[in-house]
Design a protein around this motif. Structure first.
Motif, PDB file in Angstrom:
ATOM      1  N   THR A 189      16.808   5.177  27.691  1.00 37.25           N
ATOM      2  CA  THR A 189      15.392   4.471  28.435  1.00 37.25           C
ATOM      3  C   THR A 189      14.349   5.674  27.997  1.00 37.25           C
ATOM      4  OG1 THR A 189      16.229   3.923  30.655  1.00 37.25           O
ATOM      5  CG2 THR A 189      13.712   4.470  29.958  1.00 37.25           C
ATOM      6  N   ALA A 190      14.664   7.031  27.878  1.00 38.03           N
ATOM      7  CA  ALA A 190      13.643   7.556  26.859  1.00 38.03           C
ATOM      8  C   ALA A 190      13.251   7.016  25.071  1.00 38.03           C
ATOM      9  CB  ALA A 190      13.232   9.131  27.085  1.00 38.03           C
ATOM     10  N   GLN A 191      14.228   6.987  25.191  1.00 38.45           N
ATOM     11  CA  GLN A 191      14.031   6.910  23.343  1.00 38.45           C
ATOM     12  C   GLN A 191      13.207   5.174  23.092  1.00 38.45           C
ATOM     13  OE1 GLN A 191      18.427   6.863  22.543  1.00 38.45           O
ATOM     14  NE2 GLN A 191      17.672   8.282  21.160  1.00 38.45           N
ATOM     15  N   ILE A 192      14.078   3.665  23.691  1.00 35.88           N
ATOM     16  CA  ILE A 192      13.490   2.694  23.882  1.00 35.88           C
ATOM     17  C   ILE A 192      11.662   3.321  24.641  1.00 35.88           C
ATOM     18  CG2 ILE A 192      13.353   1.019  25.734  1.00 35.88           C
ATOM     19  CD1 ILE A 192      16.230   0.726  25.649  1.00 35.88           C
ATOM     20  N   LEU A 193      11.006   4.130  25.826  1.00 33.13           N
ATOM     21  CA  LEU A 193      10.021   4.161  25.954  1.00 33.13           C
ATOM     22  C   LEU A 193       8.953   4.515  24.955  1.00 33.13           C
ATOM     23  CD1 LEU A 193      10.154   5.047  29.111  1.00 33.13           C
ATOM     24  CD2 LEU A 193       9.343   2.874  28.473  1.00 33.13           C
ATOM     25  N   LEU A 248      14.295  -3.094  18.447  1.00 33.46           N
ATOM     26  CA  LEU A 248      14.529  -1.652  18.943  1.00 33.46           C
ATOM     27  C   LEU A 248      15.819  -0.988  18.605  1.00 33.46           C
ATOM     28  CD1 LEU A 248      13.005  -2.599  22.746  1.00 33.46           C
ATOM     29  CD2 LEU A 248      12.669  -0.491  20.963  1.00 33.46           C
ATOM     30  N   ALA A 249      17.053  -2.136  19.157  1.00 31.96           N
ATOM     31  CA  ALA A 249      18.665  -1.215  18.884  1.00 31.96           C
ATOM     32  C   ALA A 249      18.435  -1.437  16.932  1.00 31.96           C
ATOM     33  CB  ALA A 249      19.026  -2.125  18.552  1.00 31.96           C
ATOM     34  N   ARG A 250      18.010  -1.823  16.360  1.00 32.73           N
ATOM     35  CA  ARG A 250      18.149  -1.314  14.709  1.00 32.73           C
ATOM     36  C   ARG A 250      17.360   0.127  14.700  1.00 32.73           C
ATOM     37  NH1 ARG A 250      19.945  -4.916  10.686  1.00 32.73           N
ATOM     38  NH2 ARG A 250      20.517  -7.102  11.602  1.00 32.73           N
ATOM     39  N   ARG A 251      16.308  -0.194  15.555  1.00 38.08           N
ATOM     40  CA  ARG A 251      15.359   1.666  15.388  1.00 38.08           C
ATOM     41  C   ARG A 251      16.319   2.491  15.987  1.00 38.08           C
ATOM     42  NH1 ARG A 251      10.254  -0.560  17.597  1.00 38.08           N
ATOM     43  NH2 ARG A 251       8.841   1.755  17.200  1.00 38.08           N
ATOM     44  N   ALA A 273      24.894  -3.353  21.212  1.00 33.42           N
ATOM     45  CA  ALA A 273      23.827  -2.242  20.945  1.00 33.42           C
ATOM     46  C   ALA A 273      22.585  -3.218  22.082  1.00 33.42           C
ATOM     47  CB  ALA A 273      23.675  -1.450  19.974  1.00 33.42           C
ATOM     48  N   THR A 274      21.830  -4.495  20.840  1.00 35.41           N
ATOM     49  CA  THR A 274      21.063  -5.089  21.007  1.00 35.41           C
ATOM     50  C   THR A 274      21.108  -5.327  22.990  1.00 35.41           C
ATOM     51  OG1 THR A 274      20.877  -6.164  19.038  1.00 35.41           O
ATOM     52  CG2 THR A 274      20.337  -6.862  20.571  1.00 35.41           C
ATOM     53  N   ARG A 275      22.266  -6.250  23.077  1.00 34.40           N
ATOM     54  CA  ARG A 275      22.253  -6.230  25.116  1.00 34.40           C
ATOM     55  C   ARG A 275      21.979  -4.976  25.384  1.00 34.40           C
ATOM     56  NH1 ARG A 275      22.565 -10.835  24.877  1.00 34.40           N
ATOM     57  NH2 ARG A 275      22.726 -11.108  27.375  1.00 34.40           N
ATOM     58  N   ASN A 276      22.464  -3.743  25.082  1.00 33.33           N
ATOM     59  CA  ASN A 276      22.359  -2.598  25.677  1.00 33.33           C
ATOM     60  C   ASN A 276      21.254  -2.615  26.392  1.00 33.33           C
ATOM     61  OD1 ASN A 276      24.443  -1.774  27.187  1.00 33.33           O
ATOM     62  ND2 ASN A 276      25.575  -1.406  25.297  1.00 33.33           N
ATOM     63  N   VAL A 277      20.637  -2.406  24.865  1.00 37.82           N
ATOM     64  CA  VAL A 277      19.129  -1.877  24.607  1.00 37.82           C
ATOM     65  C   VAL A 277      17.785  -3.612  25.635  1.00 37.82           C
ATOM     66  CG1 VAL A 277      16.808  -2.206  23.457  1.00 37.82           C
ATOM     67  CG2 VAL A 277      18.849  -1.490  22.401  1.00 37.82           C
TER      68      VAL A 277
END
Length: 286
Positions: A222-226, A239-242, A254-258
């Motif tokens: 979550t912190a990575q995404i923010l 975001l998954a690619r990043r 990974a995309t579904r988890n994001v």
């Protein structure tokens, strides 16, 4: 005569993959009265091996959740043994109003869902299933799947895909829900089990340490995404690619988890989006 009343017999299905690890572990519990937990995929040789191991004493077929690698073989096993199939419900049972609405709005999902699955008996949260050999308590533990059940057996818990030792579980909305996942981890913590028995991978003999590790991993994600959204708005796919360092074939997982993290963050107002929510919806920090 072989007895497995004290320790469940384990039969590994031949379905290894990035999502199933070594494959689906089918558990047989009991001696004179045998319960099968997660018969696995509809692989005739595997299901016949399970039936033989049950020695005509299989009286219950218990399903943690309606994903094909867990439940698809249940109907075949039931035909072979005459045992009823028990589960929380069908593949869509237990979805929250939000996830139902997202699905109605067109949010794609359904990875691995066993849409043909129909249990003979529906289990309630807290319901006890008992024979002279064993007693199991059904626990509704959604997160990986809306209708996911764990089964408490004394100081052990058959935990399906909620907690695995070799990997974190996939949470793929609208079938999975990150908020439910955290609540289910907290419920396992409150039970203080001595051992967790996942359907994929080996037994977890330090349950609390593993639960803490998984919760910490999700908070870090979550912190990575923010942090990534503070730099620039983006979609779940972008975001998954990043933020994931995984091979290209694993990026859809990974995309579904994001996406599960993005939905949870949007629910509490931490991020915004416009339009209909999808994999390509762009999210931003308000």
């Amino acid at each position: 005569m072989t007895s497995f009343a004290k320790e469940p017999l384990q039969i590994l299905a031949p379905n290894p993959s990035p999502l199933t690890g070594p494959g689906t572990t089918t558990f047989l519990l009991g001696n004179a009265h045998v319960a099968v937990i997660d018969p696995g995929p509809d692989d005739p040789a595997h299901i016949e091996a399970v039936a033989r191991a049950g020695r005509d004493r299989i009286g219950h077929i218990l399903i943690t959740h309606a994903h094909r690698d867990h439940s698809a073989g249940a109907a075949r096993l039931s035909r072979l043994t005459g045992a009823p199939i028990l589960a929380f419900g069908d593949a869509l049972a237990g979805q929250s109003p939000l996830m139902v609405r997202l699905a109605q709005d067109g949010l794609a999902g359904g990875e691995g869902l066993d849409h043909d699955f129909a249990p003979d008996q529906h289990l309630r949260d807290g319901q006890v299933i008992a024979t002279p050999d064993w007693s199991l308590t059904a626990l509704h533990t959604p997160g990986h799947a809306a209708g996911h059940l764990s089964f408490q057996w004394g100081d052990r818990v058959f935990c399906g895909d909620l907690v695995m030792g070799w990997s974190s579980t996939l949470i793929s909305p609208p079938d999975g829900d990150l908020g439910d996942y955290f609540r289910s981890l907290e419920r396992l913590t409150a039970l203080s089990p001595r051992v967790l028995l996942p359907t994929h991978g080996p037994a977890i003999t330090t349950p609390q340490a593993r639960i803490d590790e998984l919760a910490h991993h999700r908070r870090q994600r979550t912190a990575q995404i923010l942090a990534a959204l503070r730099a620039t708005p983006d979609s779940a796919a972008g975001l998954a690619r990043r933020i994931y360092a995984v091979p290209e074939p694993v990026l859809p997982i990974a995309t579904r988890n994001v996406l599960s993290h993005l939905i949870a963050l949007a629910q509490i107002g931490a991020i915004d989006f416009t339009g209909v929510l999808s994999i390509e919806t762009v999210f931003s920090i308000p």
